[in-house]
Design an enzyme around this catalytic site. Structure first.
Site, mmCIF file in Angstrom:
data_model
loop_
_atom_site.group_PDB
_atom_site.id
_atom_site.type_symbol
_atom_site.label_atom_id
_atom_site.label_comp_id
_atom_site.label_asym_id
_atom_site.label_seq_id
_atom_site.Cartn_x
_atom_site.Cartn_y
_atom_site.Cartn_z
ATOM 1 N N THR A 13 61.386 14.044 -45.750
ATOM 2 C CA THR A 13 60.871 15.236 -45.057
ATOM 3 C C THR A 13 61.774 15.680 -43.912
ATOM 4 O OG1 THR A 13 59.504 13.873 -43.594
ATOM 5 C CG2 THR A 13 58.489 14.657 -45.642
ATOM 6 N N VAL A 16 68.061 16.117 -43.036
ATOM 7 C CA VAL A 16 69.076 15.621 -43.963
ATOM 8 C C VAL A 16 68.444 15.238 -45.291
ATOM 9 C CG1 VAL A 16 70.794 13.819 -44.370
ATOM 10 C CG2 VAL A 16 70.611 14.863 -42.113
ATOM 11 N N CYS A 130 78.697 12.223 -38.899
ATOM 12 C CA CYS A 130 79.036 13.579 -39.327
ATOM 13 C C CYS A 130 80.339 14.077 -38.718
ATOM 14 C CB CYS A 130 77.893 14.534 -38.988
ATOM 15 S SG CYS A 130 77.256 14.377 -37.309
ATOM 16 N N GLN A 157 79.134 20.021 -30.951
ATOM 17 C CA GLN A 157 78.199 19.600 -31.987
ATOM 18 C C GLN A 157 76.873 20.354 -31.942
ATOM 19 O OE1 GLN A 157 79.930 15.068 -31.740
ATOM 20 N NE2 GLN A 157 77.909 15.297 -32.655
ATOM 21 N N GLY A 161 72.254 18.044 -35.390
ATOM 22 C CA GLY A 161 72.644 16.640 -35.400
ATOM 23 C C GLY A 161 71.617 15.740 -34.737
ATOM 24 N N HIS A 250 79.232 21.565 -36.931
ATOM 25 C CA HIS A 250 80.006 20.954 -35.851
ATOM 26 C C HIS A 250 81.422 21.527 -35.854
ATOM 27 C CE1 HIS A 250 76.733 18.364 -35.232
ATOM 28 N NE2 HIS A 250 77.214 17.208 -35.620
#
Length: 344
Positions: A13, A16, A130, A157, A161, A250
């Site tokens: 959920t 990512v 990342c 960034q 993230g 990013h």
């Protein structure tokens, strides 16, 4: 005979996790059965996968019985608890957290950079940070051609993230600012930091927790992971990681010192010929990568290529990528694809 793999997605959920499910479907990964796993709070809800409704289950050890590949993106503590349980039950784990990245027994993989490292797995394969992924993907062809002595990187960034709540917070703060309302009233409990600063219309020179050496954990991840992926402890790496009010994507200002001299046109050509790299490099015509252009794209974008004015083997690059895709979900799926193609 059933064809395909039973694939579990832990953190289904989350931002990512949702992208992992999307790319499993879009890239036509051979999924025989999808098993979305999450916290007890989300269990019982449903997702749509390949046109079918699938119920989310609570992630617990027995959830991995019969699973072939388990994709983890639910936080390091969950990975530490459940990844060994998944391996014990026969699954290969691809972990998107920092839990196992620096474990000497766990390969840290960017498929375009070090695919052979996958062969050394003992049940767990780590997906790099990342910000590290996009940088090493851009540098790999230069490392192969010229060698690499030093990297100095500054990151810009996106808030994604830090997760979906951070994205919601930036949106709420921005809307409050436009209305003239109290921006600080829109704070959400994001992250573990004791202090919580306004993100909208601000820049915060800290990503993740501070360390005793005055670097942050994010910066140390970039430093250590780069050396591990490139298998070269002699490379000097310094990083400064900054959070900016961008939703996705990013950006990185990367300065490298190569071991041998280079031709700038050749560097540009090498990058243009590299799979997964898109070069946008014309400062006169104002052509360069930006986060908005990289959003929902799986490639790594490179531009602002220029020779350093004082150090002849110094090279400057600007590197941009969608941190939820190549920086996380896409790289994880590419690891799974490489795993399958190598018969591992």
């Amino acid at each position: 005979m059933d064809v395909g793999y039973r694939v579990a997605v832990v953190g289904a959920t989350g931002a990512v996790g949702q992208q992992m499910l999307k790319f499993l479907e879009e890239r036509e990964f051979p999924v025989r059965e999808i098993i979305p796993l999450s916290s007890a709070r989300s269990a019982g809800n449903q997702i749509t996968f390949m046109g079918k409704q699938v119920e989310i289950q609570e992630a617990k050890p027995e959830s991995f019985t019969g699973v072939d590949i388990a994709l983890f993106s639910a936080g390091g503590n969950i990975s530490k608890q459940l990844a060994p349980e998944a391996v014990k039950r026969g699954a290969v784990v691809i972990d998107n957290t920092s839990a196992y990245r620096m474990d000497t027994n766990v390969p840290l993989v960017v498929p375009e950079v070090n695919p052979d490292a996958i062969r050394r797995h003992n049940g767990i394969i780590a997906n790099p940070n990342c910000s590290t992924i996009q940088m090493v993907a851009a540098l790999k062809p230069l490392v192969d051609k010229y060698g690499l002595e030093r990297i100095i990187v500054s990151t810009y960034q996106a808030v994604s993230g830090a997760g979906m709540e951070a994205m919601q917070e930036l949106e709420a703060q921005s809307e409050a600012w436009v209305r003239g309302d109290d921006v600080q009233a829109q704070y959400l409990p994001v992250g573990k930091a004791e202090k919580h600063y306004q993100m909208a219309f601000n820049v915060i020179p800290q990503v993740d927790m501070g360390q005793e050496n005055n670097f942050t954990f994010e910066e140390m991840k970039m430093i250590q992971e780069t050396k591990k992926i490139l298998e070269d402890e002699s490379i000097r790496v310094a990083a400064t990681c900054v959070r900016v009010p961008v939703m996705r994507g990013h950006s990185e200002s990367v300065y490298v010192e190569l071991k041998s001299d280079y031709d700038l046109a050749e560097v540009r050509s090498l990058l243009q010929q590299t799979d997964g790299i898109i070069v946008q490099d014309n400062i006169i015509e104002q052509e360069y990568p930006m986060p908005l252009d990289a959003t929902d794209r799986t490639e790594v974008f490179v531009g602002r290529l220029r020779r350093d004015l004082d150090y002849p083997r110094g090279l400057h690059l600007w590197v941009v990528s969608d941190n939820l895709l190549k920086g996380a979900a896409t790289n994880s799926i590419q690891i799974a694809e490489t795993l399958v193609s190598q018969g591992l």
